[in-house]
Design an enzyme around this catalytic site. Structure first.
Site, PDB file in Angstrom:
ATOM      1  N   SER A 127      -8.000   4.979  -2.829  1.00  0.00           N
ATOM      2  CA  SER A 127      -8.852   3.831  -2.523  1.00  0.00           C
ATOM      3  C   SER A 127      -8.935   3.603  -1.022  1.00  0.00           C
ATOM      4  O   SER A 127      -7.994   3.886  -0.285  1.00  0.00           O
ATOM      5  CB  SER A 127      -8.286   2.574  -3.191  1.00  0.00           C
ATOM      6  N   HIS A 128     -10.062   3.091  -0.590  1.00  0.00           N
ATOM      7  CA  HIS A 128     -10.215   2.602   0.784  1.00  0.00           C
ATOM      8  C   HIS A 128     -11.087   1.356   0.709  1.00  0.00           C
ATOM      9  O   HIS A 128     -12.140   1.257   1.336  1.00  0.00           O
ATOM     10  CB  HIS A 128     -10.836   3.673   1.689  1.00  0.00           C
ATOM     11  N   HIS A 178       0.821  -1.218   0.000  1.00  0.00           N
ATOM     12  CA  HIS A 178       0.000   0.000   0.000  1.00  0.00           C
ATOM     13  C   HIS A 178       0.850   1.262   0.000  1.00  0.00           C
ATOM     14  O   HIS A 178       0.546   2.227  -0.702  1.00  0.00           O
ATOM     15  CB  HIS A 178      -0.923  -0.004   1.219  1.00  0.00           C
TER      16      HIS A 178
END
Length: 761
Positions: free
Chosen positions: A108-109, A58
Site C-alpha cells: 500500500s501507498h 507501518h
C-alpha cells in the site's frame, strides 16, 4: 558535516535526563521506557529515529501481528510445498515448474497518495518493484487496486488524475506492463484513497536472493540514488515546518513527507541488479523503502550471523547539512543495500559503473551481535539489531463487534423496489453499466502500457492478467486482484472469502491453476475495537479460505489508520491470486464470437442475493444485509473443470460473474468480442434475479456447438450445476434478452465507456 550538535552514544550515557521528543516521533511512554531498558541508557537522537520508524505501525505490524500469526497456523506443509520464500521476506516466491520461480507481492501507498497523488502513487509502484528486485527476480508486470471518494466529489478529480498518472508514468517508464486491477469509487474513501500496487517477477529457482548479512568482513555497499530529505514524514520532528527552500541550501527546513521517484534511475538499477545476480556478486540484499537505512541495516544485520558497522558519513547525500538521524530516516527512492565479499567488491563496483549507478562502501559485517553506526568518527548508534527490526512492541488491541453491526445486517434489500417490466429491466441495465461502480475503466487503463515487452497475453479487460514466462514452452502466469469493501462491511469473515473466491475464480477462468495468495489489508484505526474486530474476522476468513483451497498466503501488507476523523473507510482486504498456466496459447479469452454460433452456458447456482450488491448501491444508495453465500469447494470444482476444458479445447470464452451479475458479464463479454448474443431466460426464472443477482461461484462460458454435449456432460458428471443461457448469433450487433428487451452494441459501448471521460477526461 551538519552544524547540528552530534548526539553520540558517549553523550547519551553521560546525560540520562535530557528530554527527548519521543512522543512527537510517535512513541508511547512505555515504548520509550522499553528502548531505554534495552540500551541501558537513553537513546541517541539517531537511535531514537531508528526505533521510532521501525516500531511504527507501518514497519512493525504491532497491532496486527497477533492476528497475522493465524496465517502460519493454518498453512500446512503440503500448502508450503511449492513456496520458496514466504511471510517475513521482501516478497513471496513460488516454484512454478520447469526451473522457474515467480515472486509477487501487494503493498500500500495510501496516505502519501492523498497528500501528493502523483508522487505517492509513482513511488508506491517503485517501492514494490524494488521488493521484487531484492528477491533476485526480473520484474515483469504490475497491477493496481485503487479506491477513491465518490466519483462526483470535488476532490476526487485531483486525486484520480494524480494517482493514475503516477501509476502509469512510473510503470510505463520502467517498461513494465500494467495487466489489470480494480478501481472503485465510494464516499468512504474521500480523504483516504487506497493505492495498492502489485508487482510480479520471474527468476530461475537457483537465483533466489534473501535479505541477510553474514560473513564477518563482508562489505556493505549502498547503490542507486543519492540520499536526500524526501520521505522523512514519519519523523516529522527531524524536519521543518515548511516546504520552502532548496534542499541543498543552508536555510532549508523540510521537504515534503512524500518521496520523489525517478523511474529512469530505477530502470537502470533493475538491469544493474540482474547483472550483479548473474555474476554471483551478491551475498545478501535489501531494498531501501519505508524507514530507509534504518530498516535496511537493522533487517540485514538481524537476519545474519553477526553484527554490522556502518560509516554513515560515507552515504552519498544530495543535501548539505543532513544530520545522522535524517540520513537514517530518509526514504529517498531507487536505493539498494548489498552484502558483498571483499574479493568481489571491485567487480561489484565495475558493474555499477557500467550502468552508471552510484555505489559506495559504507560499512561491513562484524563479529558479535551489535549494529553500530558512526558519524564522522563518533558512534551515534550501538544497538542489538533484532530489537530494532523484529522485537518491537506487540499489542493485543481490544476486539469488539460493533453495536451497530446488528442493525446493519438487519437492514436487508428485501423491501427495495425492483424493476418488473421489460422497459424497467432495460433502464436498470443501462443505468448500472453507466454508473461509476460498473462503467468501463478504459479511460484509466489506456494510460497504462499493457503490452510492453511483448509477453502480455491477457490484460484489462480480461478477468486476470496473463504473462508469458518461458518463450520456448509457453509456460506463463495469471494474476488477479479483488476486494469488496461493501461485503466486508456487512460480514468481514465472508467479505474476505468473497474477495479470495473472486480472485481465485478470475485466475481459473483463464485456464490457469491457482497456486498462491498475497494480500493488502486496508482498515481504519486499530485503536477502534470495532475496526480490530473487522480486521480479526477478515484475517480469519482469508486464512480459513486459503486452507480450504489449499493455497498459501506468501506475504502481504497491512495499512491501518485509513480514516478521516472518526469515519473509517470500508474495510478493504485486497486479495491477489497467482496462477500457473502450462501453455499460454491455450488460455481462455473473455470475448464472445471466437467460434460461430457458440452456446452460452452459466455455471453455478443463481440465488436471490442482493444485499451489498451494486444494484442496491446504484438504484437505492443502500448498504445492509448479508453478503452472498461463499462455497469454496464449488470454487475449486469450477477451477478444475475450467482447467480440463482449457486443456481439451472445450470452451472458447469464459467470464466470471461478480458485481452486476450476469447482465454485466454479458455486456463485457459481448463488447470484448464485438459480437452480439441472445440471452434465453429459463422459463421458471425471475428475469431480475437472473440478470442482476451477485451470487458467488458462477462463470459464463461460451462453448462451440460441437463441444456442447461433451462439456455439459463433464459438468453433470462432476455435479456442477449448469444451465444453457443463450447463444452467440454470427453477425449479431445487439444483446437481446429474449422476451424482454434488446440493446445495440453501439449503445452499450457508448453508455459503458462514456462515464469516466465525462467525469475526469
Amino acid at each position: 558535516m551538519s552544524a547540528h550538535p552530534v548526539d553520540t552514544v558517549t553523550a547519551a550515557t553521560a546525560t540520562p535526563d535530557v528530554a527527548q521528543p519521543f512522543k512527537e516521533l510517535g512513541l508511547k511512554d512505555d515504548e520509550y521506557a522499553r528502548i531505554k531498558e534495552i540500551l541501558g541508557r537513553r537513546p541517541t537522537e539517531a537511535e531514537l529515529a531508528m526505533y521510532s520508524v521501525m516500531w511504527s505501525e507501518h514497519c512493525s505490524y504491532k497491532s496486527s501481528k497477533v492476528h497475522l500469526r493465524y496465517f502460519g497456523e493454518t498453512t500446512t506443509d503440503e500448502m508450503r510445498s511449492s513456496m520458496l520464500a514466504g511471510i517475513g521476506e521482501n516478497a513471496g516466491v513460488v516454484d512454478i515448474g520447469d526451473g522457474w520461480a515467480v515472486t509477487f507481492k501487494v503493498e500500500s501507498h495510501n496516505h502519501p497518495s492523498y497528500v501528493e497523488p502523483y508522487q505517492g502513487a509513482a513511488t508506491g509502484v517503485g517501492g514494490i518493484v524494488r521488493d521484487i528486485m531484492a528477491m533476485g527476480a526480473r520484474p515483469i508486470a504490475v497491477m493496481d487496486q485503487l479506491r477513491f471518494g465518490a466519483a462526483d466529489a470535488p476532490d476526487t478529480r485531483r486525486v484520480v488524475d494524480g494517482v493514475v498518472r503516477g501509476v502509469g508514468g512510473y510503470g510505463n517508464s520502467l517498461g513494465l506492463p500494467n495487466i489489470g486491477g480494480e478501481t472503485v469509487f465510494d464516499e468512504s474513501y474521500a480523504g483516504n484513497p487506497l493505492v495498492n500496487a502489485l508487482c510480479a517477477g520471474t527468476m530461475r529457482v537457483e537465483d533466489l536472493h534473501l535479505a541477510f548479512a553474514s560473513g564477518a568482513g563482508n562489505k556493505i555497499i549502498l547503490f542507486g540514488a543519492r540520499t536526500g530529505l524526501d520521505g522523512i514524514g514519519g519523523v516529522s520532528v527531524l524536519a521543518s515546518e515548511t516546504f520552502d527552500g532548496d534542499e541543498s541550501g543552508t536555510g532549508r527546513k523540510k521537504l515534503p513527507a512524500v518521496q520523489v521517484g525517478d523511474p529512469f534511475t530505477e530502470k537502470v538499477l533493475i538491469e544493474c541488479c540482474l547483472e550483479l545476480y548473474a555474476a554471483k556478486l551478491v551475498v545478501g540484499i535489501q531494498d531501501l523503502g519505508g524507514a530507509g537505512l534504518s530498516c535496511a541495516t537493522s533487517e540485514l544485520a538481524a537476519a545474519g550471523d553477526g553484527g554490522m558497522h556502518i560509516n554513515l558519513e560515507q552515504v552519498p547525500m544530495r543535501a548539505t547539512g543532513m544530520t545522522a538521524a535524517e540520513v537514517l530516516s530518509s526514504e529517498s527512492q531507487e536505493r539498494m543495500c548489498a552484502v558483498v565479499t571483499p574479493e568481489n567488491v571491485d567487480a561489484f563496483m565495475a558493474v555499477c559503473k557500467k550502468w552508471d549507478v552510484l555505489a559506495t562502501d559504507i560499512g561491513e559485517v562484524t563479529d558479535g551481535d551489535r549494529l553500530t553506526i558512526s558519524w564522522h568518527g563518533e558512534t551515534v548508534v550501538d544497538v542489538p539489531p533484532r530489537t530494532v527490526a523484529h522485537e518491537g512492541p506487540v499489542y493485543e488491541r481490544p476486539v469488539q463487534r460493533p453495536a451497530s453491526q446488528d442493525a446493519l445486517v438487519a437492514n436487508t434489500t428485501a423491501g427495495l423496489k425492483r424493476p418488473e417490466s421489460a422497459d424497467e429491466l432495460k433502464a436498470t441495465l443501462l443505468k448500472m453499466i453507466a454508473s461509476p461502480a460498473l462503467c468501463s475503466r478504459k479511460w484509466i487503463t489506456e494510460q497504462y502500457d499493457r503490452y510492453v515487452r511483448g509477453n502480455t497475453v491477457l490484460a484489462e479487460n480480461a478477468d486476470s492478467g496473463v504473462i508469458r514466462v518461458d518463450e520456448k514452452t509457453g509456460r506463463g502466469i495469471a494474476l488477479a486482484t479483488d476486494a469488496s469493501g461493501r461485503y466486508t462491511a456487512l460480514d468481514p469473515y465472508a467479505g474476505a472469502q468473497l474477495a479470495l473466491a473472486e480472485a481465485f475464480r478470475n485466475v481459473a477462468v483463464t485456464g490457469a491453476t491457482p497456486k498462491a495468495v498475497s494480500n493488502c489489508l486496508n482498515f481504519g484505526s486499530p485503536e477502534d475495537p470495532g475496526v480490530m474486530w473487522q480486521f480479526q474476522q477478515a484475517v480469519r476468513g482469508l486464512a480459513d479460505g486459503c486452507a480450504t483451497l489449499g493455497i498459501p498466503v506468501t506475504g502481504g501488507n497491512v495499512s491501518f489508520y485509513n480514516q478521516t476523523g472518526s469515519t473509517a473507510i470500508l474495510p478493504t482486504p485486497v486479495v491477489a491470486v497467482l496462477g500457473v498456466i502450462d501453455d499460454v496459447h491455450r488460455r481462455i479469452p473473455t470475448g464472445l464470437g471466437l467460434e460461430p454460433g457458440e452456446t452460452l452456458i452459466l455455471l453455478g447456482d443463481t440465488n436471490d442475493e442482493f444485499d451489498g450488491s451494486i444494484w442496491s448501491q446504484v438504484e437505492h444508495g443502500h448498504l445492509g444485509g448479508v453478503p452472498p453465500k461463499v462455497d469454496l469447494e464449488r470454487e475449486q470444482l469450477l477451477a478444475d473443470i475450467l482447467l480440463a476444458a482449457s486443456r481439451d479445447g472445450l470452451v472458447s470464452a469464459a467470464h466470471d460473474l461478480s458485481e452486476g451479475g450476469l447482465a454485466q458479464a454479458v455486456v463485457e463479454a459481448a463488447l470484448a468480442g464485438e459480437t452480439g448474443c441472445r440471452i434465453l431466460l429459463p422459463d421458471d426464472a425471475d428475469p431480475f434475479v437472473t440478470l442482476f443477482s451477485e451470487s458467488s461461484g458462477r462463470v459464463l462460458v461460451a462453448v462451440p456447438r460441437t463441444e456442447e454435449t461433451r462439456f455439459t456432460g463433464m459438468c453433470t458428471a462432476r455435479n456442477l450445476p449448469w444451465v444453457r443461457i443463450g447463444v452467440v448469433d454470427e453477425g449479431s450487433d445487439s444483446v437481446e434478452v429474449q422476451g424482454q428487451f434488446s440493446v445495440s452494441l453501439a449503445e452499450l459501448r457508448t453508455t459503458f465507456e462514456g462515464t469516466l471521460p465525462a467525469l475526469f477526461g
